[in-house]
Design a protein around this motif. Structure first.
Motif, mmCIF file in Angstrom:
data_model
loop_
_atom_site.group_PDB
_atom_site.id
_atom_site.type_symbol
_atom_site.label_atom_id
_atom_site.label_comp_id
_atom_site.label_asym_id
_atom_site.label_seq_id
_atom_site.Cartn_x
_atom_site.Cartn_y
_atom_site.Cartn_z
ATOM 1 N N LYS A 6 3.692 9.071 7.568
ATOM 2 C CA LYS A 6 3.718 9.816 9.019
ATOM 3 C C LYS A 6 2.546 9.640 9.877
ATOM 4 N N THR A 7 1.488 9.194 9.228
ATOM 5 C CA THR A 7 0.226 8.907 9.781
ATOM 6 C C THR A 7 -0.337 7.518 9.443
ATOM 7 N N GLU A 8 -1.152 6.974 10.249
ATOM 8 C CA GLU A 8 -1.867 5.682 9.774
ATOM 9 C C GLU A 8 -2.500 5.861 8.380
ATOM 10 N N GLN A 9 -3.235 7.221 8.274
ATOM 11 C CA GLN A 9 -4.059 7.354 7.262
ATOM 12 C C GLN A 9 -3.105 7.390 5.961
ATOM 13 N N GLU A 10 -1.957 8.080 6.196
ATOM 14 C CA GLU A 10 -1.166 8.238 5.036
ATOM 15 C C GLU A 10 -0.539 6.943 4.679
ATOM 16 N N ALA A 11 -0.110 6.139 5.530
ATOM 17 C CA ALA A 11 0.473 4.759 5.150
ATOM 18 C C ALA A 11 -0.605 4.152 4.441
ATOM 19 N N CYS A 12 -1.858 4.058 5.008
ATOM 20 C CA CYS A 12 -2.956 3.274 4.272
ATOM 21 C C CYS A 12 -3.200 3.628 2.827
ATOM 22 N N GLU A 13 -3.081 5.179 2.506
ATOM 23 C CA GLU A 13 -3.444 5.618 1.237
ATOM 24 C C GLU A 13 -2.269 5.110 0.332
ATOM 25 N N LYS A 14 -0.951 5.126 0.831
ATOM 26 C CA LYS A 14 0.355 4.804 0.038
ATOM 27 C C LYS A 14 0.049 3.087 -0.296
ATOM 28 N N LEU A 15 -0.445 2.509 0.649
ATOM 29 C CA LEU A 15 -0.584 1.025 0.368
ATOM 30 C C LEU A 15 -1.598 0.742 -0.722
ATOM 31 N N ALA A 16 -2.790 1.779 -0.654
ATOM 32 C CA ALA A 16 -3.764 1.226 -1.672
ATOM 33 C C ALA A 16 -3.183 1.854 -2.797
ATOM 34 N N ASP A 17 -2.554 2.784 -3.188
ATOM 35 C CA ASP A 17 -1.938 3.218 -4.338
ATOM 36 C C ASP A 17 -0.948 2.290 -4.847
#
Length: 370
Positions: A23-34
């Motif tokens: 829903k946010t840039e940060q959330e998307a980046c965290e999911k991508l890192a995981d």
């Protein structure tokens, strides 16, 4: 219901593309890192815990892209998923999706075109059917989905007035021969684009149809079904016009302005040019070079001409099985849908067969008795 604009992040790993959303840039980046960590550990494998988003990406890469379907069809899957399925259930785990969730997605599309809602259901059914076959879920939640009320667009035959104007304009307009070929031979627009002069057999008085442009491309290939391959006898009016325009055997009958095969967009522009001229021919009101009041019906399309070819066959008493062959229909039920359209002239002429002399009853009033 609050709506979110999802941020998408993608990564290619071992020749496969994976995607996450947040829903946010940060959330998307965290999911991508995981996801990257899981991929490095070799932990990612589809299961009931896999999200619908992850399964869709893996399903496309594993089952749809290698299947050889057209780019247009692949775009359809992406469009239905990204526009309607992903925003609703993309972050749900496969094992948590129920038929209620999927039926709700369809129900929100009530009132849209039949084509849209049926294709959306198709994507849902294919997506979850394969998840069931792959034993990622115990049951298929898309199995019993019902289509909501939708608008089923059907092509119609042209009216008598439209026919008069079309035939008159076809004598002078650059698209006239193309229009007559659809009207008098029932070809699909994509079939006309692939037509070469060697396919016009003047000796046998036939048009040989055995190829068409692939949907969404300019690639010429065989028709979708064997029924599309057919030989259509020419009406005299069409034969005369084709003879006057005859070119070299390998030349296209209806090439693009710059040469080569016309695309679907090029065919649409050709029809647009004819339709605009037809609008004016039928009496459209113009002010400062702009049409202010149209005379042309907005639902008139090239397929109305093809539809008219079929209804002309019906009016002429051509058996439905013969019409099926001339139209190139794979299933006679498609022809029957056109043959069963209400036509008062056909109804009256057939009812007249029940009269003793086979004639229509007189509509003149009987003389009064003295």
């Amino acid at each position: 219901m609050e709506k979110y604009t999802y941020i998408r992040k993608t990564i290619t790993w071992d020749s496969r593309r994976y995607e996450v959303r947040g829903k946010t840039e940060q959330e998307a980046c965290e999911k991508l890192a995981d996801l990257v960590v899981s991929l490095k550990r070799g932990e990612f494998a589809a299961s009931g815990q896999t999200t619908v988003e992850q399964w869709f990406q893996q399903w496309m890469q594993t089952y749809k892209i290698p299947s050889g379907i057209t780019p247009k069809s692949l775009r359809l899957y992406d469009e239905k998923y990204n526009g309607y399925i992903g925003p609703a259930i993309g972050q749900k785990k496969l094992q948590d999706v129920r038929d209620l969730h999927l039926q709700t997605i369809l129900n929100t599309q009530a009132g849209r075109s039949y084509s849209h809602v049926s294709k959306l259901r198709m994507v849902l059914q294919e997506l979850f059917r394969q998840a069931r076959r792959s034993r990622l879920i115990v049951f298929d939640p898309a199995e019993g989905l019902q289509l909501p009320e939708s608008t089923k667009r059907s092509h119609r035959p042209i009216t008598a007035a439209e026919r008069r104007h079309i035939l008159a304009l076809a004598k002078e307009h650059r698209a006239g021969l193309w229009v007559l070929t659809i009207l008098y031979a029932g070809l699909r627009p994509g079939e006309t684009a692939a037509l070469s002069w060697k396919d016009i057999d003047f000796d046998r008085n036939e048009i040989h149809v055995y190829k068409a442009i692939e949907s969404g491309t300019k690639t010429v290939k065989a028709p979708k079904t064997p029924a599309g391959v057919r030989d259509i006898p020419m009406r005299q009016e069409l034969r005369d016009r084709l003879l006057d325009a005859q070119g070299r055997p390998d030349d296209l009958v209806f090439p693009a302005p710059a040469g080569g095969v016309r695309s679907a967009n090029s065919l649409q522009r050709l029809w647009g040019s004819f339709a605009h001229a037809l609008d004016l021919h039928m009496g459209a009101k113009v002010q400062d070079g702009v049409i202010t009041k149209h005379a042309l019906a907005p639902d008139l399309t090239p397929y109305c001409l093809r539809h008219t070819f079929c209804t002309d066959l019906q009016r002429a008493g051509v058996p439905i099985n013969v019409a099926k062959e001339l139209m190139g229909h794979a299933n006679i039920s498609v022809t029957a849908n056109i043959y069963t359209h209400r036509d008062q002239k056909v109804l009256h002429s057939n009812m007249a067969k029940l009269n003793p002399n086979g004639r229509k009853p007189s509509t003149k009033p009987r003389p009064k008795e003295p």
